[in-house]
Design a protein around this motif. Structure first.
Motif, PDB file in Angstrom:
ATOM      1  N   GLU A   1       0.842  -1.152  -0.065  1.00  0.00           N
ATOM      2  CA  GLU A   1       0.034   0.253   0.056  1.00  0.00           C
ATOM      3  C   GLU A   1       0.844   1.151  -0.005  1.00  0.00           C
ATOM      4  O   GLU A   1       1.667   1.328   0.692  1.00  0.00           O
ATOM      5  N   ILE A   2       0.593   2.003  -0.832  1.00  0.00           N
ATOM      6  CA  ILE A   2       1.203   3.370  -1.130  1.00  0.00           C
ATOM      7  C   ILE A   2       0.274   4.425  -0.550  1.00  0.00           C
ATOM      8  O   ILE A   2      -0.689   4.603  -1.116  1.00  0.00           O
ATOM      9  N   ILE A   3       0.688   5.299   0.478  1.00  0.00           N
ATOM     10  CA  ILE A   3      -0.113   6.385   1.086  1.00  0.00           C
ATOM     11  C   ILE A   3       0.629   7.713   0.387  1.00  0.00           C
ATOM     12  O   ILE A   3       1.829   8.158   0.840  1.00  0.00           O
ATOM     13  N   GLU A   4      -0.101   8.142  -0.430  1.00  0.00           N
ATOM     14  CA  GLU A   4       0.494   9.660  -1.125  1.00  0.00           C
ATOM     15  C   GLU A   4       0.474  10.822   0.012  1.00  0.00           C
ATOM     16  O   GLU A   4      -0.625  11.010   0.579  1.00  0.00           O
ATOM     17  N   VAL A   5       1.714  11.511   0.171  1.00  0.00           N
ATOM     18  CA  VAL A   5       1.633  12.482   1.242  1.00  0.00           C
ATOM     19  C   VAL A   5       1.917  13.942   0.685  1.00  0.00           C
ATOM     20  O   VAL A   5       2.131  14.857   1.445  1.00  0.00           O
ATOM     21  N   GLY A   6       1.965  14.064  -0.579  1.00  0.00           N
ATOM     22  CA  GLY A   6       2.472  15.102  -1.531  1.00  0.00           C
ATOM     23  C   GLY A   6       1.526  16.575  -1.099  1.00  0.00           C
ATOM     24  O   GLY A   6       2.071  17.466  -0.806  1.00  0.00           O
TER      25      GLY A   6
END
Length: 286
Positions: free
Chosen positions: A8-13
């Motif tokens: 799982e990739i959680i985008e924090v940009g």
């Protein structure tokens, strides 16, 4: 070596990546970025921070961003550093919140002018209120490997924060290499010990790329059984209280590496490549 079938990739940009930019980024540009990221297949995004605009002007539109994310039906996270921020998030119907505490008391003091132990006490009513409102709680342990003020951060310092987060009912714990000073050996050892101590807690790896070791640190964390990672499109980010810290590991680079290792993320790499230049352009607008 261990290569899980799914990561799982959680985008924090939109939050961590943009919050420290000196030039004003329009709300419409933020919405465009979020929409593009969702269209690439990203399911969870950290999009807002309910902090006072005096301290983080870039996050002054968090209520509007939250409303937009609700309309999208997005599973999103908002940073809530104190009780007032949590109350704003509740009014905005935010589904997931993030709290953060530095394992290094020296960093915590620089960041929010409190010792780590003081911050943990302040977390108690926040966790209680968030749980009463059915919110998912992400708990960040910042400076979990090294610190620009105290040097090496001990495992016991990290464990001290994790123990309390577990007791309070955190839904996941995010272990942050906030200044990018970690290395694969340290990452593997630290996550292995944490996974042994708290087998039922989902851990997230949060790596900055200051020493160009972020991808290597992801691989080390994978070997320790971690399958959730934060990343930022275009490698945006940094920390104002961590001198020399650069951006987060770039989402496009992370997805590309995982894809080559046959770890499924559900994210379209080609779409990320088109989004990254736009994201980077936001960091230079004034």
């Amino acid at each position: 070596m261990i290569f899980p079938k799914e990561v799982e990739i959680i985008e924090v940009g939109p939050r961590d990546g943009l919050q420290n930019e000196p030039g004003t980024i329009s709300t419409e540009n933020k919405k465009e970025l979020i929409t593009s990221l969702v269209n690439s297949g990203i399911k969870r995004i950290e999009t807002a921070a309910f902090v006072h605009p005096k301290w983080v002007p870039q996050m002054a539109d968090s209520e509007e961003i939250a409303q937009f994310c609700n309309e999208l039906g997005l599973e999103y996270i908002a940073l809530t550093p104190n009780l007032r921020a949590l109350e704003r998030a509740i009014l905005s119907k935010v589904p997931q919140i993030a709290v953060f505490i530095g394992a290094s008391s020296a960093f915590n003091k620089k960041n929010i002018n409190k010792e780590t132990s003081e911050s943990l006490i302040e977390c108690e009513p926040m966790f209680k209120l968030a749980k009463e409102n059915g919110m998912f709680i992400r708990a960040y342990v910042s400076m979990a490997f090294t610190c620009p003020y105290e040097g090496a951060v001990s495992f016991d310092e990290v464990k001290f924060v994790c123990d309390r987060f577990v007791q309070l009912g955190a839904d996941e714990i995010d272990i942050g290499d906030t200044n990018g000073g970690a290395n694969p050996k340290l990452v593997y050892e630290r996550f292995s010990r944490l996974k042994d101590l708290y087998p039922d807690i989902p851990f997230v790896g949060h790596f900055h790329d200051s020493n160009h070791l972020a991808l290597a640190n992801v691989v080390a964390a994978l070997q320790a059984g971690v399958t959730k990672f934060d990343s930022s499109i275009g490698g945006l980010g940094g920390c104002p209280y961590s001198p020399g810290a650069t951006g987060n590991v770039a989402t496009e680079r992370l997805v590309n590496m995982l894809s080559q290792m046959d770890c499924e993320t559900g994210i379209n790499y080609e779409k990320l490549l088109k989004i990254a230049p736009f994201a980077k352009s936001l960091s230079t607008k004034v």
